[in-house]
Design a protein around this motif. Sequence first.
Motif, PDB file in Angstrom:
ATOM      1  N   TRP A   1       5.145 -15.576  77.888  1.00 42.97           N
ATOM      2  CA  TRP A   1       4.122 -16.413  77.252  1.00 42.97           C
ATOM      3  C   TRP A   1       4.658 -17.663  76.820  1.00 42.97           C
ATOM      4  N   LEU A   2       5.683 -17.835  76.797  1.00 44.55           N
ATOM      5  CA  LEU A   2       6.826 -19.166  76.558  1.00 44.55           C
ATOM      6  C   LEU A   2       5.778 -20.759  77.152  1.00 44.55           C
ATOM      7  N   PRO A   3       5.598 -20.897  78.801  1.00 46.28           N
ATOM      8  CA  PRO A   3       5.206 -21.798  79.509  1.00 46.28           C
ATOM      9  C   PRO A   3       3.596 -22.156  78.885  1.00 46.28           C
ATOM     10  N   SER A   4       2.665 -20.772  78.465  1.00 44.97           N
ATOM     11  CA  SER A   4       1.513 -21.300  78.327  1.00 44.97           C
ATOM     12  C   SER A   4       1.082 -21.580  76.942  1.00 44.97           C
ATOM     13  N   ILE A   5       1.543 -21.217  76.204  1.00 42.10           N
ATOM     14  CA  ILE A   5       2.575 -21.665  74.161  1.00 42.10           C
ATOM     15  C   ILE A   5       2.691 -22.890  74.600  1.00 42.10           C
ATOM     16  N   ALA A   6       3.899 -23.272  75.278  1.00 44.20           N
ATOM     17  CA  ALA A   6       4.089 -24.434  75.052  1.00 44.20           C
ATOM     18  C   ALA A   6       3.271 -25.442  75.272  1.00 44.20           C
TER      19      ALA A   6
ATOM     20  N   ASP B   1       9.575  -9.606  80.237  1.00 38.48           N
ATOM     21  CA  ASP B   1       9.167  -8.773  79.135  1.00 38.48           C
ATOM     22  C   ASP B   1      10.364  -8.529  77.943  1.00 38.48           C
ATOM     23  N   GLN B   2      11.217  -9.573  77.939  1.00 34.30           N
ATOM     24  CA  GLN B   2      11.939  -9.895  76.847  1.00 34.30           C
ATOM     25  C   GLN B   2      11.647 -10.506  75.721  1.00 34.30           C
ATOM     26  N   GLU B   3      11.649  -9.659  74.342  1.00 37.96           N
ATOM     27  CA  GLU B   3      11.042 -10.390  73.265  1.00 37.96           C
ATOM     28  C   GLU B   3      11.637 -11.167  72.741  1.00 37.96           C
ATOM     29  N   LEU B   4      10.882 -12.365  72.420  1.00 38.34           N
ATOM     30  CA  LEU B   4      12.056 -13.082  71.079  1.00 38.34           C
ATOM     31  C   LEU B   4      11.690 -13.030  70.015  1.00 38.34           C
ATOM     32  N   PRO B   5      13.110 -11.876  69.547  1.00 38.81           N
ATOM     33  CA  PRO B   5      12.993 -11.354  68.135  1.00 38.81           C
ATOM     34  C   PRO B   5      12.446 -12.406  67.222  1.00 38.81           C
ATOM     35  N   LEU B   6      12.476 -13.179  66.508  1.00 37.59           N
ATOM     36  CA  LEU B   6      11.753 -14.274  65.208  1.00 37.59           C
ATOM     37  C   LEU B   6      10.723 -14.693  65.597  1.00 37.59           C
ATOM     38  N   PHE B   7      10.350 -14.865  66.984  1.00 38.73           N
ATOM     39  CA  PHE B   7       8.702 -15.126  66.568  1.00 38.73           C
ATOM     40  C   PHE B   7       8.200 -14.239  67.243  1.00 38.73           C
TER      41      PHE B   7
ATOM     42  N   GLU C   1      14.675  -7.562  88.906  1.00 38.45           N
ATOM     43  CA  GLU C   1      16.532  -6.408  88.148  1.00 38.45           C
ATOM     44  C   GLU C   1      17.633  -7.209  88.184  1.00 38.45           C
ATOM     45  N   ARG C   2      17.771  -7.871  89.186  1.00 36.72           N
ATOM     46  CA  ARG C   2      19.416  -7.788  89.089  1.00 36.72           C
ATOM     47  C   ARG C   2      19.768  -9.284  88.488  1.00 36.72           C
ATOM     48  N   GLY C   3      17.879 -10.181  88.323  1.00 37.03           N
ATOM     49  CA  GLY C   3      18.511 -11.069  87.216  1.00 37.03           C
ATOM     50  C   GLY C   3      18.843 -11.112  85.920  1.00 37.03           C
ATOM     51  N   ALA C   4      18.441 -10.200  85.444  1.00 41.79           N
ATOM     52  CA  ALA C   4      18.199  -9.457  84.207  1.00 41.79           C
ATOM     53  C   ALA C   4      19.598  -8.897  83.786  1.00 41.79           C
ATOM     54  N   ARG C   5      20.400  -8.152  85.207  1.00 38.19           N
ATOM     55  CA  ARG C   5      21.217  -7.187  84.736  1.00 38.19           C
ATOM     56  C   ARG C   5      22.836  -8.663  85.005  1.00 38.19           C
TER      57      ARG C   5
ATOM     58  N   ALA D   1      20.282 -17.259  71.523  1.00 37.18           N
ATOM     59  CA  ALA D   1      20.128 -16.724  69.950  1.00 37.18           C
ATOM     60  C   ALA D   1      19.575 -15.595  69.900  1.00 37.18           C
ATOM     61  N   PHE D   2      17.715 -15.502  69.797  1.00 40.43           N
ATOM     62  CA  PHE D   2      17.085 -15.481  70.196  1.00 40.43           C
ATOM     63  C   PHE D   2      17.151 -13.622  71.112  1.00 40.43           C
ATOM     64  N   VAL D   3      17.438 -13.759  72.736  1.00 34.95           N
ATOM     65  CA  VAL D   3      17.789 -13.324  73.236  1.00 34.95           C
ATOM     66  C   VAL D   3      19.242 -12.163  72.890  1.00 34.95           C
ATOM     67  N   ASN D   4      19.544 -12.422  72.339  1.00 35.26           N
ATOM     68  CA  ASN D   4      21.225 -11.720  71.721  1.00 35.26           C
ATOM     69  C   ASN D   4      20.887 -11.019  71.122  1.00 35.26           C
ATOM     70  N   GLY D   5      19.594 -11.752  69.878  1.00 36.54           N
ATOM     71  CA  GLY D   5      19.488 -11.609  68.384  1.00 36.54           C
ATOM     72  C   GLY D   5      20.060 -11.766  66.993  1.00 36.54           C
ATOM     73  N   GLN D   6      21.371 -12.917  67.327  1.00 32.78           N
ATOM     74  CA  GLN D   6      22.497 -13.091  66.732  1.00 32.78           C
ATOM     75  C   GLN D   6      22.730 -14.768  67.368  1.00 32.78           C
ATOM     76  N   GLY D   7      23.674 -15.159  66.226  1.00 30.44           N
ATOM     77  CA  GLY D   7      23.688 -16.987  66.479  1.00 30.44           C
ATOM     78  C   GLY D   7      24.732 -16.886  67.020  1.00 30.44           C
ATOM     79  N   THR D   8      25.539 -15.674  67.226  1.00 32.79           N
ATOM     80  CA  THR D   8      27.473 -15.714  67.960  1.00 32.79           C
ATOM     81  C   THR D   8      27.135 -16.784  69.680  1.00 32.79           C
TER      82      THR D   8
END
Length: 309
Positions: free
Chosen positions: A163-168, A151-157, A277-281, A4-11
């Motif tokens: 940085w997710l592993p370090s924050i966790a 570099d994908q930013e999670l919109p809510l936060f 890049e292939r993974g992100a695509r 949902a964060f990556v989407n920017g939606q709850g769909t």
Amino acid sequence: MFIAFVNGQGTGFFTGFTRLCKGLAVVLVAGHIVVQILPPAVSYLALIPAKTIPFAWNLITAGYIEQSIYGVVVSTLFLLIMGKLLEPVWGSKEFLKFIFIVNCLTYVCVFITTIALYYIMRQENYLYMPISGFQGILSGFLVGMKQIIPDQELPLFTIKAKWLPSIALLLAIAVSFFTPDSTAYLPTIIFGTYTSWIYLRYLQRKPEAKLRGDPNDDFAFSTFFPEFLRPVIDPIASIFHRMLCGRSDTSTEAHGYTLGGAPLPGSDPIEASRRRERGARALEERLAAERLAAARSAEESKKDASENV
């Protein structure tokens, strides 16, 4: 949640879970039910260092046994959500292999550390505390996100995935000061994070790219730390890099990992970037397909409602 964060939606939040992740979720729930109905089963399925020899199988089973209802709910939910993100990029076989290897390495490290602490501190409670849970693998999933969409930013936060592993880790360490049973989960989170990084950095194979590991500088060990600490971390990390790769040169050009002194084919930074890049695509295509399916479903619902009127 991360979808949902990556989407920017709850769909599509509760849809599109993979068959493999559903099967693993059943294993987690079943393991929890077993230890609730048969409490003595914990002695055989969880990691109890004093009993690991000869019950060595608990190095494998411990990762799939959640002893609390909160643990099984959180682990199942995050498995389904993060699996929907990672499995399409890695493939089902590699995804399952990642879980198995990280789980085993995590609990082997926990076992060794616990035995060492016993001999240093002479406290028997370290030997008989049942340690189990899926949190080590969940930490590994965060490292996988750091690798695939750093570099994908999670919109809510407004936090980037890298940085997710370090924050966790930081949150787990902070919470451990206020919880008496932190020794039951903190080691698995720490070792889950770094064993998964070692696997993804040096061991994971990508046959289609003829690449072993991820030599990209953006996935180096020091990237788990703030910029001002990296000049201190890099020299220390380079020692372990030489041990794992057998090379003394730590420059970007030297990150083509070796076996017996011979560079592995395809293990160059350019190829690693292409793989990411292939993974992100692939991730973007999957998310777009989910949004399209949700939009079509909404249109059909509206059409049915208008026809009924």
